[in-house]
Design a protein around this motif. Structure first.
Motif, PDB file in Angstrom:
ATOM      1  N   TRP A  79      -3.118   0.251   7.146  1.00 52.45           N
ATOM      2  CA  TRP A  79      -4.108   1.210   6.645  1.00 52.45           C
ATOM      3  C   TRP A  79      -5.361   0.560   6.100  1.00 52.45           C
ATOM      4  N   ASN A 101      -6.396  -6.091  -5.277  1.00 55.19           N
ATOM      5  CA  ASN A 101      -5.514  -5.341  -4.363  1.00 55.19           C
ATOM      6  C   ASN A 101      -5.309  -3.946  -4.943  1.00 55.19           C
ATOM      7  N   SER A 132      -9.074   0.377  -2.697  1.00 53.95           N
ATOM      8  CA  SER A 132      -8.790  -0.947  -2.120  1.00 53.95           C
ATOM      9  C   SER A 132      -8.764  -0.786  -0.593  1.00 53.95           C
TER      10      SER A 132
HETATM   11  N1  PMP Z   1      -1.684   3.028  -3.857  1.00 56.51           N
HETATM   12  C1  PMP Z   1      -1.512   3.570  -2.648  1.00 56.51           C
HETATM   13  C2  PMP Z   1      -1.781   5.037  -2.479  1.00 56.51           C
HETATM   14  C3  PMP Z   1      -1.125   2.799  -1.569  1.00 56.51           C
HETATM   15  O1  PMP Z   1      -0.950   3.368  -0.373  1.00 56.51           O
HETATM   16  C4  PMP Z   1      -0.904   1.411  -1.768  1.00 56.51           C
HETATM   17  C5  PMP Z   1      -0.462   0.489  -0.645  1.00 56.51           C
HETATM   18  N2  PMP Z   1       0.135   1.045   0.428  1.00 56.51           N
HETATM   19  C6  PMP Z   1      -1.099   0.883  -3.044  1.00 56.51           C
HETATM   20  C7  PMP Z   1      -1.498   1.711  -4.069  1.00 56.51           C
HETATM   21  C8  PMP Z   1      -0.895  -0.589  -3.317  1.00 56.51           C
HETATM   22  O2  PMP Z   1      -1.883  -1.334  -2.698  1.00 56.51           O
HETATM   23  P1  PMP Z   1      -1.641  -2.884  -2.380  1.00 56.51           P
HETATM   24  O3  PMP Z   1      -0.620  -2.945  -1.308  1.00 56.51           O
HETATM   25  O4  PMP Z   1      -2.986  -3.370  -1.937  1.00 56.51           O
HETATM   26  O5  PMP Z   1      -1.202  -3.527  -3.647  1.00 56.51           O
END
Ligand code: PMP
Length: 435
Positions: free
Chosen positions: A58, A114, A276
């Motif tokens: 994504w 992130n 992010s």
């Molecule tokens: N929030 C949502 C809605 C997500 O979809 C994700 C990752 N799929 C995250 C937070 C966490 O992001 P990351 O993997 O970059 O830590």
């Protein structure tokens, strides 16, 4: 390299790599990628060209190796690659902050690296804000089925399940409201929404520090979509009960749901937003927590206890900021790429709709999802998803179903032919599986 221990698992896996979200004992090994271009991924052993049907978890927004973004990063790398952001500012961060602030109407940006950290920061800001204002509020509300990341705070906010049960005792309590998912042809949506809103009203009787939601679309929880009017009504209740609202737009931001941000589709004004993934066009890891000025103001004080004592080494990394500015340029140049994407999905769903095991079809912006009814065992660990994934790879499509939830979340640059091919591949596989 410890070959011996690996032989006990699966010898095709690289001996020095611990892959994310994977049980190597029961999963196929990683396939080596040689390069990516636009919507395509090129692999060796087996040599294949795959359509990236899920934008590489994504993130990939304008396509792989987009020249414009690559150029912006390359130029920036020759000027300034990294700088300590507590003491120094740089032009790319200034520009990005001004632009994102303008399009969201949230004035202050806190950089991290992130999505989990962006959520974590939002939660900490919200929690401390009450204390800065002389009040301690402990209740946090999230939605059932939510996923907000894997660091402890973000993990605690998410649905409790097999992925985090080992840490149950270390997580703080979170109150939950049901998520009234809907799909094409759902005629119970109003009842589900009313029930969820009642639950929310009930919980908000206790003073609440913050409510967190993924506006419109819960991603990892199963590509579960709600109507914008539900989000709007929930927002009104949250505001009238004087709680902060955190919008987790880590997935939904940057056009994925058809508007630049999903909160705009629901016409709400969150106090804090976490972004992010698509932020840098998917090129570099970066997270940002956007905050309303009135929240920020309570952290400006002579009292050191009111400071937000949080930071990351790579805060506002110049390369990430350059990529994000370039990605915003592309979004601004052609907003129809995301605002009109939904029509492409609607034009292609007919064949799949005709299969009796295809249930709960839903579409939102660039995202198309449905549930495959195979047996009663729905959920992430349903093995049908793995089989569909493996068949799709053989036919040239990369997807990563969430159990029996199959979905497409392609880069904005996917061509009409590639999208049609993706649908055809899904149709052929599912038809054969269930005949
Ligand atoms: N929030 C949502 C809605 C997500 O979809 C994700 C990752 N799929 C995250 C937070 C966490 O992001 P990351 O993997 O970059 O830590």
């Amino acid at each position: 390299m410890n070959i011996k221990s690996l032989q006990n698992h699966n010898s095709e896996w690289h001996p020095n790599i611990w892959p994310p979200f994977t049980q190597i004992k029961t999963s196929k090994p990683q396939i080596e990628v040689t390069h990516g271009k636009d919507s395509l991924i090129f692999t060796k052993n087996p040599k294949r060209t795959l359509i990236d049907g899920i934008s590489s978890w994504w993130v990939t927004l304008h396509g792989h190796s987009n020249e414009y973004i690559a150029e912006a990063i390359s130029k920036q790398a020759k000027e300034l690659e990294q700088i300590i952001f507590a003491d120094f500012l740089h032009p790319q961060a200034k520009l990005l902050s001004e632009r994102l602030s303008r399009v969201t109407n949230l004035e202050r940006l806190f950089f991290s690296d992130n999505g989990s950290s962006a959520v974590e920061v939002a939660l900490k800001i919200a929690y401390q804000w009450w204390q800065n204002n002389g009040e301690l509020r402990n209740q946090i509300i999230a939605f059932e089925g939510a996923y907000h990341g894997d660091t402890f705070g973000a993990m605690a906010l998410g649905e409790r399940n097999i992925f985090n049960e080992s840490f149950e005792k270390l997580m703080f309590p979170v109150k939950r409201v049901s998520w009234p998912s809907t799909w094409i042809g759902d005629n119970e949506v109003e009842i589900k929404e009313e029930n969820a809103l009642k639950e929310l009203i009930e919980l908000l009787k206790e003073p609440t520090a913050a409510v967190i939601m993924e506006p419109i679309l819960q991603g990892a929880g199963g590509m579960n979509m709600v109507r914008p009017e539900f989000i709007r009504r929930a927002y009104e209740i949250i505001k009238s009960n004087n709680s902060l609202l955190i919008a987790d737009e880590v997935l939904t931001g940057f056009g994925r749901c058809g508007s630049l941000f999903a909160f705009q589709k629901a016409n709400i004004e969150p106090d804090l937003i976490a972004i992010s993934k698509g932020l840098t066009g998917g090129f570099l890891p970066m997270g940002i927590t956007l905050s309303k000025e009135r929240i920020f103001e309570s952290f400006v004080s002579e009292n050191p206890r009111n400071t937000f004592w949080h930071g990351h080494s790579f805060t506002a990394n110049p390369l990430g900021c350059a990529a994000a500015n370039a990605s915003l340029d592309l979004l601004e140049q052609n907003p129809f790429k995301y605002s009109q994407f939904e029509l492409k999905h609607y034009a292609l769903i007919e064949k799949l709709q005709s299969l009796s095991c295809v249930k709960k079809i839903r579409i939102c912006g660039t995202i198309f999802a449905f549930e495959l009814e195979v047996n009663n065992n729905s959920g992430y660990l349903n093995l049908i998803g793995k089989r569909i994934k493996s068949e799709a790879m053989k036919k040239g499509l990369f997807i990563r179903p969430l159990g029996n939830i199959i979905y497409l979340l392609p880069p904005l640059c996917i061509t009409d032919d590639q999208l049609e091919k993706s649908y055809d591949i899904l149709f052929e596989i599912i038809k054969n599986f269930t005949n």
